[in-house]
Structure formats: structure tokens, C-alpha cells
Design a protein around this motif. Structure first.
Motif, PDB file in Angstrom:
ATOM      1  N   LEU A  21     -11.663  -9.830  -7.766  1.00  0.00           N
ATOM      2  CA  LEU A  21     -10.623 -10.843  -7.947  1.00  0.00           C
ATOM      3  C   LEU A  21      -9.326 -10.218  -8.455  1.00  0.00           C
ATOM      4  O   LEU A  21      -8.234 -10.547  -7.981  1.00  0.00           O
ATOM      5  N   ALA A  22      -9.446  -9.272  -9.394  1.00  0.00           N
ATOM      6  CA  ALA A  22      -8.263  -8.589  -9.931  1.00  0.00           C
ATOM      7  C   ALA A  22      -7.582  -7.756  -8.846  1.00  0.00           C
ATOM      8  O   ALA A  22      -6.347  -7.743  -8.759  1.00  0.00           O
ATOM      9  N   CYS A  23      -8.361  -7.081  -8.014  1.00  0.00           N
ATOM     10  CA  CYS A  23      -7.788  -6.274  -6.937  1.00  0.00           C
ATOM     11  C   CYS A  23      -7.019  -7.136  -5.946  1.00  0.00           C
ATOM     12  O   CYS A  23      -5.939  -6.743  -5.484  1.00  0.00           O
ATOM     13  N   TYR A  24      -7.564  -8.277  -5.619  1.00  0.00           N
ATOM     14  CA  TYR A  24      -6.858  -9.184  -4.706  1.00  0.00           C
ATOM     15  C   TYR A  24      -5.536  -9.658  -5.320  1.00  0.00           C
ATOM     16  O   TYR A  24      -4.513  -9.715  -4.640  1.00  0.00           O
ATOM     17  N   LYS A  25      -5.554  -9.959  -6.600  1.00  0.00           N
ATOM     18  CA  LYS A  25      -4.318 -10.405  -7.262  1.00  0.00           C
ATOM     19  C   LYS A  25      -3.285  -9.295  -7.305  1.00  0.00           C
ATOM     20  O   LYS A  25      -2.118  -9.504  -6.984  1.00  0.00           O
ATOM     21  N   VAL A  26      -3.706  -8.108  -7.694  1.00  0.00           N
ATOM     22  CA  VAL A  26      -2.777  -6.981  -7.793  1.00  0.00           C
ATOM     23  C   VAL A  26      -2.265  -6.577  -6.411  1.00  0.00           C
ATOM     24  O   VAL A  26      -1.102  -6.190  -6.269  1.00  0.00           O
ATOM     25  N   SER A  27      -3.098  -6.695  -5.398  1.00  0.00           N
ATOM     26  CA  SER A  27      -2.671  -6.286  -4.052  1.00  0.00           C
ATOM     27  C   SER A  27      -1.485  -7.111  -3.555  1.00  0.00           C
ATOM     28  O   SER A  27      -0.718  -6.646  -2.712  1.00  0.00           O
ATOM     29  N   ARG A  28      -1.313  -8.292  -4.108  1.00  0.00           N
ATOM     30  CA  ARG A  28      -0.159  -9.126  -3.737  1.00  0.00           C
ATOM     31  C   ARG A  28       1.156  -8.522  -4.228  1.00  0.00           C
ATOM     32  O   ARG A  28       2.218  -8.895  -3.747  1.00  0.00           O
ATOM     33  N   LEU A  29       1.071  -7.595  -5.185  1.00  0.00           N
ATOM     34  CA  LEU A  29       2.266  -6.952  -5.729  1.00  0.00           C
ATOM     35  C   LEU A  29       2.717  -5.757  -4.889  1.00  0.00           C
ATOM     36  O   LEU A  29       3.814  -5.240  -5.096  1.00  0.00           O
ATOM     37  N   LEU A  30       1.869  -5.314  -3.975  1.00  0.00           N
ATOM     38  CA  LEU A  30       2.230  -4.178  -3.133  1.00  0.00           C
ATOM     39  C   LEU A  30       3.306  -4.591  -2.134  1.00  0.00           C
ATOM     40  O   LEU A  30       3.384  -5.753  -1.742  1.00  0.00           O
ATOM     41  N   PRO A  31       4.122  -3.641  -1.694  1.00  0.00           N
ATOM     42  CA  PRO A  31       5.204  -3.985  -0.766  1.00  0.00           C
ATOM     43  C   PRO A  31       4.668  -4.498   0.571  1.00  0.00           C
ATOM     44  O   PRO A  31       3.579  -4.098   0.999  1.00  0.00           O
ATOM     45  N   PRO A  32       5.420  -5.357   1.226  1.00  0.00           N
ATOM     46  CA  PRO A  32       4.981  -5.928   2.510  1.00  0.00           C
ATOM     47  C   PRO A  32       4.672  -4.873   3.573  1.00  0.00           C
ATOM     48  O   PRO A  32       3.768  -5.076   4.390  1.00  0.00           O
ATOM     49  N   ASP A  33       5.380  -3.751   3.556  1.00  0.00           N
ATOM     50  CA  ASP A  33       5.109  -2.732   4.574  1.00  0.00           C
ATOM     51  C   ASP A  33       3.767  -2.022   4.355  1.00  0.00           C
ATOM     52  O   ASP A  33       3.318  -1.263   5.208  1.00  0.00           O
ATOM     53  N   PHE A  36      -0.825  -3.664   5.975  1.00  0.00           N
ATOM     54  CA  PHE A  36      -1.884  -3.250   6.896  1.00  0.00           C
ATOM     55  C   PHE A  36      -2.453  -1.876   6.564  1.00  0.00           C
ATOM     56  O   PHE A  36      -3.302  -1.373   7.277  1.00  0.00           O
ATOM     57  N   ASN A  37      -2.005  -1.301   5.489  1.00  0.00           N
ATOM     58  CA  ASN A  37      -2.517  -0.003   5.077  1.00  0.00           C
ATOM     59  C   ASN A  37      -3.185  -0.102   3.715  1.00  0.00           C
ATOM     60  O   ASN A  37      -4.370  -0.378   3.607  1.00  0.00           O
ATOM     61  N   MET A  38      -2.409   0.107   2.690  1.00  0.00           N
ATOM     62  CA  MET A  38      -2.950   0.167   1.338  1.00  0.00           C
ATOM     63  C   MET A  38      -3.580  -1.158   0.907  1.00  0.00           C
ATOM     64  O   MET A  38      -4.668  -1.170   0.321  1.00  0.00           O
ATOM     65  N   THR A  39      -2.926  -2.258   1.198  1.00  0.00           N
ATOM     66  CA  THR A  39      -3.447  -3.567   0.787  1.00  0.00           C
ATOM     67  C   THR A  39      -4.809  -3.830   1.416  1.00  0.00           C
ATOM     68  O   THR A  39      -5.764  -4.214   0.726  1.00  0.00           O
ATOM     69  N   GLN A  40      -4.908  -3.620   2.718  1.00  0.00           N
ATOM     70  CA  GLN A  40      -6.176  -3.871   3.407  1.00  0.00           C
ATOM     71  C   GLN A  40      -7.272  -2.923   2.914  1.00  0.00           C
ATOM     72  O   GLN A  40      -8.411  -3.346   2.712  1.00  0.00           O
ATOM     73  N   GLN A  41      -6.934  -1.660   2.719  1.00  0.00           N
ATOM     74  CA  GLN A  41      -7.930  -0.698   2.258  1.00  0.00           C
ATOM     75  C   GLN A  41      -8.402  -1.021   0.845  1.00  0.00           C
ATOM     76  O   GLN A  41      -9.587  -0.925   0.530  1.00  0.00           O
ATOM     77  N   LEU A  42      -7.471  -1.430  -0.009  1.00  0.00           N
ATOM     78  CA  LEU A  42      -7.823  -1.818  -1.375  1.00  0.00           C
ATOM     79  C   LEU A  42      -8.786  -2.992  -1.363  1.00  0.00           C
ATOM     80  O   LEU A  42      -9.805  -2.991  -2.056  1.00  0.00           O
ATOM     81  N   ARG A  43      -8.483  -3.980  -0.559  1.00  0.00           N
ATOM     82  CA  ARG A  43      -9.345  -5.165  -0.501  1.00  0.00           C
ATOM     83  C   ARG A  43     -10.706  -4.839   0.096  1.00  0.00           C
ATOM     84  O   ARG A  43     -11.734  -5.329  -0.397  1.00  0.00           O
ATOM     85  N   ARG A  44     -10.744  -4.015   1.135  1.00  0.00           N
ATOM     86  CA  ARG A  44     -12.039  -3.633   1.728  1.00  0.00           C
ATOM     87  C   ARG A  44     -12.894  -2.860   0.725  1.00  0.00           C
ATOM     88  O   ARG A  44     -14.097  -3.109   0.601  1.00  0.00           O
ATOM     89  N   ALA A  45     -12.266  -1.920   0.026  1.00  0.00           N
ATOM     90  CA  ALA A  45     -13.016  -1.124  -0.950  1.00  0.00           C
ATOM     91  C   ALA A  45     -13.530  -2.003  -2.088  1.00  0.00           C
ATOM     92  O   ALA A  45     -14.673  -1.859  -2.530  1.00  0.00           O
ATOM     93  N   ALA A  46     -12.690  -2.923  -2.563  1.00  0.00           N
ATOM     94  CA  ALA A  46     -13.108  -3.828  -3.645  1.00  0.00           C
ATOM     95  C   ALA A  46     -14.280  -4.699  -3.193  1.00  0.00           C
ATOM     96  O   ALA A  46     -15.258  -4.861  -3.936  1.00  0.00           O
ATOM     97  N   LEU A  47     -14.188  -5.236  -2.001  1.00  0.00           N
ATOM     98  CA  LEU A  47     -15.303  -6.040  -1.481  1.00  0.00           C
ATOM     99  C   LEU A  47     -16.573  -5.210  -1.356  1.00  0.00           C
ATOM    100  O   LEU A  47     -17.674  -5.688  -1.650  1.00  0.00           O
ATOM    101  N   SER A  48     -16.418  -3.961  -0.937  1.00  0.00           N
ATOM    102  CA  SER A  48     -17.570  -3.080  -0.780  1.00  0.00           C
ATOM    103  C   SER A  48     -18.305  -2.865  -2.106  1.00  0.00           C
ATOM    104  O   SER A  48     -19.534  -2.779  -2.128  1.00  0.00           O
TER     105      SER A  48
END
Length: 117
Positions: A21-33, A36-48
Motif C-alpha cells: 500500500l505504501a509503495c502504491y502511494k509513493v509511486s504516485r509521486l514519481l514523474p509522469p515520464d 511505464f518504467n519505474m512506477t510499473q516495476q515498483l508496483r510489480r515488485a511490491a505485489l510480488s
């Protein structure tokens, strides 16, 4: 959620869920560009992390359980590395990650203890 299985009461499962849950919240702070890179990878790793704790808990063999916990811990290390890079790239400030960092350390310690035994 619906099954009410015993592993959902484990401290490591609860900590892992809070970390996701914290990773999803923090990932919203990452830049829009980075959407499809860091945000998606962060969320996939957190879910894993969470999914492998859950799946490992359902295994009867200690060797199988340990393997899923190892995968979970590897994903946790991946999350930590993503945050390290995000700070170095000045996408995030370290003080924005205090709570999340605490969850990373706590979950890592619990998973490590589960792997040893």
C-alpha cells in the motif's frame, strides 16, 4: 480476503500488505515520464512480495515455502533498489520514504528469519 486463511494473520503478511500500500502511494509521486518504467516495476515488485508470502504460506513442504519467501525477499530488495535510484535521480526525497523504509526493513527482517528456519 474471502478465504480467511491463517497466513493473513501473520505479522509478515500484514507488514507486506502495508508495504504494498505504501509503495502504491509513493509511486504516485514519481514523474509522469516514469509511469511505464519505474512506477510499473515498483508496483510489480511490491505485489510480488505480498503474493509470494501468500503462496509460500500455502505450501506444505518447508523447502517450497522457503523458496517463495526467498522470491519475496528478492522482490523486496528490488523495491529498496528502486527507491535508492529514485532518490539519486531526485524523483523522491529520502524523508518522504521514512515510513516506507521502516516497512522495508521490518519485512526484510521477518522474511530473513522465515528463510533461515
Amino acid at each position: 480476503m474471502f478465504l480467511q486463511l491463517a497466513h493473513t494473520k501473520l505479522d509478515v503478511f500484514i507488514s507486506g500488505k502495508n508495504l504494498v500500500l505504501a509503495c502504491y502511494k509513493v509511486s504516485r509521486l514519481l514523474p509522469p515520464d516514469e509511469r511505464f518504467n519505474m512506477t510499473q516495476q515498483l508496483r510489480r515488485a511490491a505485489l510480488s512480495i505480498q503474493l509470494n508470502i501468500a503462496e509460500g504460506s500455502s505450501r506444505k513442504s518447508a523447502i517450497e515455502r522457503r523458496r517463495f519467501y526467498e522470491i519475496s525477499r528478492g522482490s523486496l530488495i528490488e523495491v529498496d533498489t528502486i527507491f535508492d535510484l529514485a532518490v539519486d535521480l531526485e524523483y523522491l526525497k529520502k524523508d518522504e520514504l521514512t515510513e516506507t523504509g521502516g516497512l522495508i526493513v521490518k519485512t526484510f527482517q521477518m522474511l530473513s528469519k522465515m528463510i533461515v528456519y
